[in-house]
Scaffold this motif. Structure first.
Motif, PDB file in Angstrom:
ATOM      1  N   LEU A   3      66.737  38.429   3.934  1.00  0.00           N
ATOM      2  CA  LEU A   3      67.699  37.619   4.665  1.00  0.00           C
ATOM      3  C   LEU A   3      69.112  38.094   4.382  1.00  0.00           C
ATOM      4  N   ASN A   4      69.345  38.532   3.229  1.00  0.00           N
ATOM      5  CA  ASN A   4      70.664  39.009   2.870  1.00  0.00           C
ATOM      6  C   ASN A   4      71.006  40.297   3.612  1.00  0.00           C
ATOM      7  N   ALA A   5      70.034  41.200   3.750  1.00  0.00           N
ATOM      8  CA  ALA A   5      70.279  42.462   4.436  1.00  0.00           C
ATOM      9  C   ALA A   5      70.508  42.199   5.898  1.00  0.00           C
ATOM     10  N   THR A   6      69.788  41.335   6.488  1.00  0.00           N
ATOM     11  CA  THR A   6      69.954  41.023   7.906  1.00  0.00           C
ATOM     12  C   THR A   6      71.316  40.366   8.123  1.00  0.00           C
ATOM     13  N   LEU A   7      71.625  39.476   7.245  1.00  0.00           N
ATOM     14  CA  LEU A   7      72.921  38.813   7.366  1.00  0.00           C
ATOM     15  C   LEU A   7      74.034  39.814   7.189  1.00  0.00           C
ATOM     16  N   PHE A   8      73.849  40.709   6.232  1.00  0.00           N
ATOM     17  CA  PHE A   8      74.843  41.736   6.000  1.00  0.00           C
ATOM     18  C   PHE A   8      74.959  42.650   7.218  1.00  0.00           C
ATOM     19  N   ALA A   9      73.847  43.065   7.826  1.00  0.00           N
ATOM     20  CA  ALA A   9      73.839  43.947   8.987  1.00  0.00           C
ATOM     21  C   ALA A   9      74.495  43.237  10.171  1.00  0.00           C
ATOM     22  N   GLN A  10      74.199  41.969  10.353  1.00  0.00           N
ATOM     23  CA  GLN A  10      74.806  41.219  11.445  1.00  0.00           C
ATOM     24  C   GLN A  10      76.312  41.088  11.214  1.00  0.00           C
ATOM     25  N   LEU A  11      76.704  40.928   9.950  1.00  0.00           N
ATOM     26  CA  LEU A  11      78.115  40.821   9.618  1.00  0.00           C
ATOM     27  C   LEU A  11      78.824  42.130   9.903  1.00  0.00           C
ATOM     28  N   VAL A  12      78.215  43.245   9.578  1.00  0.00           N
ATOM     29  CA  VAL A  12      78.800  44.567   9.829  1.00  0.00           C
ATOM     30  C   VAL A  12      78.912  44.783  11.324  1.00  0.00           C
ATOM     31  N   VAL A  13      77.839  44.473  12.078  1.00  0.00           N
ATOM     32  CA  VAL A  13      77.853  44.656  13.537  1.00  0.00           C
ATOM     33  C   VAL A  13      78.929  43.758  14.148  1.00  0.00           C
ATOM     34  N   PHE A  14      79.054  42.540  13.675  1.00  0.00           N
ATOM     35  CA  PHE A  14      80.075  41.633  14.192  1.00  0.00           C
ATOM     36  C   PHE A  14      81.459  42.195  13.978  1.00  0.00           C
ATOM     37  N   PHE A  15      81.746  42.667  12.741  1.00  0.00           N
ATOM     38  CA  PHE A  15      83.078  43.208  12.464  1.00  0.00           C
ATOM     39  C   PHE A  15      83.349  44.478  13.256  1.00  0.00           C
ATOM     40  N   VAL A  16      82.345  45.331  13.423  1.00  0.00           N
ATOM     41  CA  VAL A  16      82.522  46.555  14.220  1.00  0.00           C
ATOM     42  C   VAL A  16      82.800  46.165  15.661  1.00  0.00           C
ATOM     43  N   LEU A  17      82.029  45.217  16.183  1.00  0.00           N
ATOM     44  CA  LEU A  17      82.240  44.766  17.550  1.00  0.00           C
ATOM     45  C   LEU A  17      83.610  44.113  17.699  1.00  0.00           C
TER      46      LEU A  17
END
Length: 156
Positions: A3-17
């Motif tokens: 869950l942490n990795a997914t949350l982290f990946a979603q956070l990275v994608v959000f900031f990149v977007l």
């Protein structure tokens, strides 16, 4: 999956977007919004200016109409005055012509009366001579008695 990795990946994608949106999409949108706001502001300013110009033009038109009415009134008054003056001059001229015609008619009548008197005197003188011839039973010489006839004319 974690869950942490997914949350982290979603956070990275959000900031990149978010960064891509802020870097490439947001400035043209803001520019278009600013241009539209500027056009609206310019349109409102032009409308205010047009409204003010309309008020000024209406005032100017009102003044021009007032001046035109005053000029028309003045022109009409001048025309009426000139017409009255022309009528008065016409009446005076007519009176002068009538008076001159009367004087001429009286002079002509006087001259005609004088001519009639002269003709009458001549005729009376001829009748007197004819009467005298008949009375005397002889002819009177006109050359010899020219003075007598002139005196007779003047007495008549």
């Amino acid at each position: 999956m974690n869950l942490n990795a997914t949350l982290f990946a979603q956070l990275v994608v959000f900031f990149v977007l978010a960064w891509v949106t802020m870097k490439f999409v947001w400035p043209p949108l803001m520019k278009a919004i600013d241009e539209r706001a500027q056009k609206i502001t310019d349109g409102l300013a032009a409308a205010d200016k047009a409204k003010n110009d309309l008020v000024l033009v209406e005032k100017r038109v009102g003044e021009e109409l007032r001046h035109a009415r005053e000029a028309a009134t003045e022109l009409r008054g001048g025309a009426e005055k000139q017409a009255s003056q022309l009528v008065d001059e016409g009446r005076a001229e007519a009176a002068r012509i009538i008076a001159a015609a009367r004087v001429a008619a009286e002079a002509e009548a006087g001259a005609a009366a004088q001519r009639a008197k002269e003709a009458l005197r001549d005729h009376v003188a001829q009748l007197a001579v004819a009467g005298a011839e008949k009375i005397l039973r002889r002819e009177i010489d006109a050359k010899a008695h020219a003075d007598l006839l002139a005196q007779l004319k003047s007495e008549l």
